[in-house]
Design a protein around this motif. Sequence first.
Motif, PDB file in Angstrom:
ATOM      1  N   HIS A 204      43.909 -67.967 106.113  1.00  0.00           N
ATOM      2  CA  HIS A 204      43.781 -69.509 106.334  1.00  0.00           C
ATOM      3  C   HIS A 204      42.210 -69.503 107.223  1.00  0.00           C
ATOM      4  N   LYS A 205      41.447 -70.372 106.701  1.00  0.00           N
ATOM      5  CA  LYS A 205      40.330 -70.760 107.459  1.00  0.00           C
ATOM      6  C   LYS A 205      39.891 -72.417 107.181  1.00  0.00           C
ATOM      7  N   ASP A 206      40.012 -73.057 107.984  1.00  0.00           N
ATOM      8  CA  ASP A 206      39.598 -74.461 107.975  1.00  0.00           C
ATOM      9  C   ASP A 206      38.231 -74.885 107.916  1.00  0.00           C
ATOM     10  N   THR A 207      37.539 -74.830 106.753  1.00  0.00           N
ATOM     11  CA  THR A 207      36.191 -75.083 106.579  1.00  0.00           C
ATOM     12  C   THR A 207      35.965 -76.625 106.340  1.00  0.00           C
ATOM     13  N   SER A 208      36.565 -77.397 106.668  1.00  0.00           N
ATOM     14  CA  SER A 208      36.359 -78.790 106.443  1.00  0.00           C
ATOM     15  C   SER A 208      35.213 -79.164 107.056  1.00  0.00           C
TER      16      SER A 208
ATOM     17  N   SER B 178      41.581 -68.696 112.824  1.00  0.00           N
ATOM     18  CA  SER B 178      41.456 -68.447 111.445  1.00  0.00           C
ATOM     19  C   SER B 178      42.012 -67.065 111.233  1.00  0.00           C
TER      20      SER B 178
ATOM     21  N   ASP C 255      35.768 -71.566 114.253  1.00  0.00           N
ATOM     22  CA  ASP C 255      37.116 -71.558 114.184  1.00  0.00           C
ATOM     23  C   ASP C 255      37.118 -71.474 115.712  1.00  0.00           C
TER      24      ASP C 255
END
Length: 664
Positions: A144-148, A140, A167
């Motif tokens: 951009h951070k994938d918090t899905s 991350s 992450d």
Amino acid sequence: MIHGATLTALFLAIASVNGAISPERLKSDVSIVIQNDLLEAESPHSGSGMIVLDNMDFNRAKSGCQALGESLWGSGGSFSQIQSNLDYLVYQGQHHQGQRYWISPDHRGAPRAINGRGSITRATASDSLPVLCTQTAPYSNETHKDTSSKFQVTVSSNNERITGFRDRLSFRFQGIRYAEQPERWTYSQLYQGSGAEESGLQFGSSCVQGPDTGTEDCLFLNIWTPYLPYKVAHTKKQSLKPVMFWIHGGAFTNGEGSDPTVDGSNLASRGDVVVVSINYRLGTLGFLALDDGQTHGNFGLADQITALDWVRQNIRDFGGDPDRITIFGQSAGAGSVRALLASSKARGKFSAAIMQSNLGGLAYGTTYSHYYTIAEQMDAAGTAILAATNCTDTASPIACLRALPASTIVSLPTTARFLVVDGTYLTTPELDLQHRSSTANVPLLMGLMRDDGAAMIGYPSPNDTLNSFLTSSGVPPSLISPSLFPTPTSPNTTLNIFNTSSHIATDGIFRCIDQATAYAGAINHIFPSVYFYEFNRSYQMPGWSPNPPLCEAPRTAAFPAGDPSAEYFKCHSGELYYVFGNVRRQGLALRDEADLPFEQFVVDSWASFARTGNPTPERGLLVARGYGKVKKIKMPTNITSYGHGWYPPQPADYNSSKPVMQRK
């Protein structure tokens, strides 16, 4: 009939669909282990990340990995990539070298295990073994951070269920409330959870620091951790990680715990520590003191102690050891650490301290280490604030101020930013370095940038003399001494004046008080150990580069990002990217072959100090993690230390006899 293994798989599948997975649902501790050799950059070990679960049978192991959105390790990666991870698990004392771990089955679906030596064998599905899952969460960064839901994880803490995410390097919990918004100019109280589900996916609001920046409901903290325990009450002490509690700088008027410069992911991952950063009230809203008998100031300092209380009460839920908390900060954050060392209200709440570029002594720096009385603060700020708001002659000046919008308060021409002797949080005008009972007796690491003071002065005009420039900078010209501070004789006369002035400002505002603190703290046995450093390599933040480009490594055709081996001013805040290992996380280039080793060394040293009270990393740890090459950097030979001597290394081509900015 539903068999046990099928029931386990069904339960875990439902758990991962209906909400974020948690250690409780997995009935297992959860650890991220990765060889973060290049500090968040693609490397031969980029695929080494794995998630480790507790002992369980093979079917439950598969289901546990699936619930995390992962699979058993080994279906697509080389086992050689994880050897250092296995070595580290042994080094930590969690397992012996012969311990077997579940990995992916063979091509026929038969269970397999790998031991600490890297040997793969067949295993029986009913065996109870720890589990190695893949770790496919992405890196991350600021944008951009994938918090899905696939990467979300929930922890029960403080009577709440807090959902964060993982992450590539750590579990992240952002925007955790540690105190409700207090009434303006009252002390914060420790927040007790309401039993609700809370999101830790986004940072909380920063504290008010401008007409359009921040809110008064801002007392949040952030956590980065490589380890989440299942049964916290029964977690072995040795499994808990040291905690590094970051207090941001910013002159007590700006800053926030969510600053991407000090993102804690790399430090948590490579250092194997739990990193916490906090917000605290700033400026007049955080530090106003009045002579009204009720407004005693130090509200921002009290917020820091409230956050410490929250961490001590709850950090075990996030894998941290409440008995090993290192407070560390830079600039005003270092001033905060100094004040916490002095404050009886903070006594016993931390086990070590790091002060980076603490100010004191002359000019602008005085008030960071010498605390005003309330009467002195009234003279410096309070009286002017009351006059500017027409609150002087009211029955209750503080009630008058509370009726004003926060934007009005922070837009006033005068700001109250001073620590004061309030009689509760601070009872003496400075840190007592003579009496052990008056100061926290903890290991201390402190130091400065070589040219810290270069950021605290402007730049001379063509008509300035050394005398007039020092006077306009608030530095006494009586300090001019050709033998101590010789003026260079280059054709650039303004640079010559700036060069000498920066040396005087560095010594007067930083070096003298910090070396005196280290010296007195050592010889008077105030601290059990004292380590002092000086950085002679820096990486200035593009968003804050005073007197540009003097604080930046000079750019040449051979070094388009800058040549750190050439001379330049090593300025205030130039160590932050190194301490947190975030040069490339911030999208910056490594400028030469020494930038990365230096960054690795600093991260390892700060984490080592948090772990053991000694900044020299254990050799066995470095070897186990595959970080042994970090030591191959030449150390300077011309520095004298106080107490226990230790300094970060210089680049390999560093010459201790090289002149400093044409200094003669």
